[in-house]
Design a protein around this motif. Structure first.
Motif, PDB file in Angstrom:
ATOM      1  N   ARG A  47       0.831  -1.209   0.000  1.00 21.34           N
ATOM      2  CA  ARG A  47       0.000   0.000   0.000  1.00 21.34           C
ATOM      3  C   ARG A  47       0.865   1.257   0.000  1.00 21.34           C
ATOM      4  NH1 ARG A  47      -2.825  -1.450   4.485  1.00 21.34           N
ATOM      5  NH2 ARG A  47      -3.888  -3.280   3.748  1.00 21.34           N
ATOM      6  N   ALA A  48       1.920   1.265   0.816  1.00 23.41           N
ATOM      7  CA  ALA A  48       2.801   2.438   0.888  1.00 23.41           C
ATOM      8  C   ALA A  48       3.489   2.688  -0.453  1.00 23.41           C
ATOM      9  CB  ALA A  48       3.834   2.250   1.987  1.00 23.41           C
ATOM     10  N   VAL A  49       3.962   1.627  -1.093  1.00 27.43           N
ATOM     11  CA  VAL A  49       4.614   1.786  -2.399  1.00 27.43           C
ATOM     12  C   VAL A  49       3.613   2.284  -3.438  1.00 27.43           C
ATOM     13  CG1 VAL A  49       5.744   0.527  -4.278  1.00 27.43           C
ATOM     14  CG2 VAL A  49       6.426   0.108  -1.916  1.00 27.43           C
ATOM     15  N   LEU A  50       2.397   1.768  -3.402  1.00 24.29           N
ATOM     16  CA  LEU A  50       1.364   2.213  -4.336  1.00 24.29           C
ATOM     17  C   LEU A  50       1.038   3.692  -4.130  1.00 24.29           C
ATOM     18  CD1 LEU A  50      -0.695   1.571  -6.542  1.00 24.29           C
ATOM     19  CD2 LEU A  50      -2.279   0.905  -4.748  1.00 24.29           C
ATOM     20  N   VAL A  51       0.896   4.117  -2.881  1.00 19.43           N
ATOM     21  CA  VAL A  51       0.610   5.527  -2.601  1.00 19.43           C
ATOM     22  C   VAL A  51       1.752   6.407  -3.090  1.00 19.43           C
ATOM     23  CG1 VAL A  51       0.347   7.208  -0.727  1.00 19.43           C
ATOM     24  CG2 VAL A  51      -0.976   5.094  -0.704  1.00 19.43           C
ATOM     25  N   LEU A  52       3.003   5.988  -2.861  1.00 20.35           N
ATOM     26  CA  LEU A  52       4.147   6.770  -3.342  1.00 20.35           C
ATOM     27  C   LEU A  52       4.158   6.864  -4.875  1.00 20.35           C
ATOM     28  CD1 LEU A  52       7.008   5.594  -0.975  1.00 20.35           C
ATOM     29  CD2 LEU A  52       5.928   7.837  -1.064  1.00 20.35           C
ATOM     30  N   ALA A  56       3.819  10.325  -6.938  1.00 15.37           N
ATOM     31  CA  ALA A  56       4.845  10.705  -7.913  1.00 15.37           C
ATOM     32  C   ALA A  56       4.224  10.983  -9.273  1.00 15.37           C
ATOM     33  CB  ALA A  56       5.895   9.604  -8.013  1.00 15.37           C
ATOM     34  N   THR A  57       3.256  10.172  -9.668  1.00 14.65           N
ATOM     35  CA  THR A  57       2.581  10.386 -10.943  1.00 14.65           C
ATOM     36  C   THR A  57       1.787  11.686 -10.943  1.00 14.65           C
ATOM     37  OG1 THR A  57       2.427   7.999 -11.267  1.00 14.65           O
ATOM     38  CG2 THR A  57       0.977   9.374 -12.603  1.00 14.65           C
ATOM     39  N   VAL A  58       1.073  11.937  -9.855  1.00 16.36           N
ATOM     40  CA  VAL A  58       0.314  13.192  -9.747  1.00 16.36           C
ATOM     41  C   VAL A  58       1.264  14.382  -9.783  1.00 16.36           C
ATOM     42  CG1 VAL A  58      -1.095  14.579  -8.177  1.00 16.36           C
ATOM     43  CG2 VAL A  58      -1.659  12.187  -8.573  1.00 16.36           C
ATOM     44  N   GLY A  59       2.387  14.280  -9.071  1.00 18.79           N
ATOM     45  CA  GLY A  59       3.368  15.369  -9.081  1.00 18.79           C
ATOM     46  C   GLY A  59       3.926  15.631 -10.466  1.00 18.79           C
ATOM     47  N   LYS A  60       4.242  14.566 -11.199  1.00 20.64           N
ATOM     48  CA  LYS A  60       4.772  14.745 -12.543  1.00 20.64           C
ATOM     49  C   LYS A  60       3.727  15.354 -13.470  1.00 20.64           C
ATOM     50  CE  LYS A  60       6.700  12.519 -16.581  1.00 20.64           C
ATOM     51  NZ  LYS A  60       6.208  13.593 -17.404  1.00 20.64           N
ATOM     52  N   LEU A  61       2.494  14.872 -13.375  1.00 18.66           N
ATOM     53  CA  LEU A  61       1.444  15.432 -14.222  1.00 18.66           C
ATOM     54  C   LEU A  61       1.186  16.911 -13.893  1.00 18.66           C
ATOM     55  CD1 LEU A  61      -1.088  12.457 -14.279  1.00 18.66           C
ATOM     56  CD2 LEU A  61       0.318  13.294 -16.167  1.00 18.66           C
ATOM     57  N   ALA A  62       1.191  17.246 -12.618  1.00 18.61           N
ATOM     58  CA  ALA A  62       1.008  18.655 -12.227  1.00 18.61           C
ATOM     59  C   ALA A  62       2.164  19.509 -12.736  1.00 18.61           C
ATOM     60  CB  ALA A  62       0.894  18.759 -10.711  1.00 18.61           C
ATOM     61  N   HIS A  63       3.375  18.993 -12.625  1.00 16.00           N
ATOM     62  CA  HIS A  63       4.542  19.730 -13.113  1.00 16.00           C
ATOM     63  C   HIS A  63       4.447  19.934 -14.627  1.00 16.00           C
ATOM     64  CE1 HIS A  63       8.691  20.109 -14.627  1.00 16.00           C
ATOM     65  NE2 HIS A  63       8.843  20.862 -13.540  1.00 16.00           N
TER      66      HIS A  63
END
Length: 67
Positions: A47-52, A56-63
């Motif tokens: 679960r922790a790896v999935l959340v990370l 990371a994907t949300v951060g990249k898309l926002a960037h």
């Protein structure tokens, strides 16, 4: 890499055989490592790896969208 993916790469022209071998090795090692880590560390780790990964994907898309 499965045989279908290798067949597509081969049919497209000059082929990098070391690349195909590396992709095949990674396709074998990744699931084996994931299964081993899951059995050793449990579902909380997964679960922790999935959340990370999602963060990371949300951060990249926002960037990519706003910066």
């Amino acid at each position: 890499m499965n045989l279908g993916g290798a067949a597509v790469l081969i049919s497209r022209g000059p082929t990098s055989w070391p690349l195909i071998a590396l992709l095949g090795l990674a396709n074998t090692a990744g699931p084996a490592l994931g299964a081993r880590l899951t059995l050793q560390r449990g579902d909380a780790f997964v679960r922790a790896v999935l959340v990370l990964a999602v963060l990371a994907t949300v951060g990249k898309l926002a960037h990519d969208q706003w910066l």
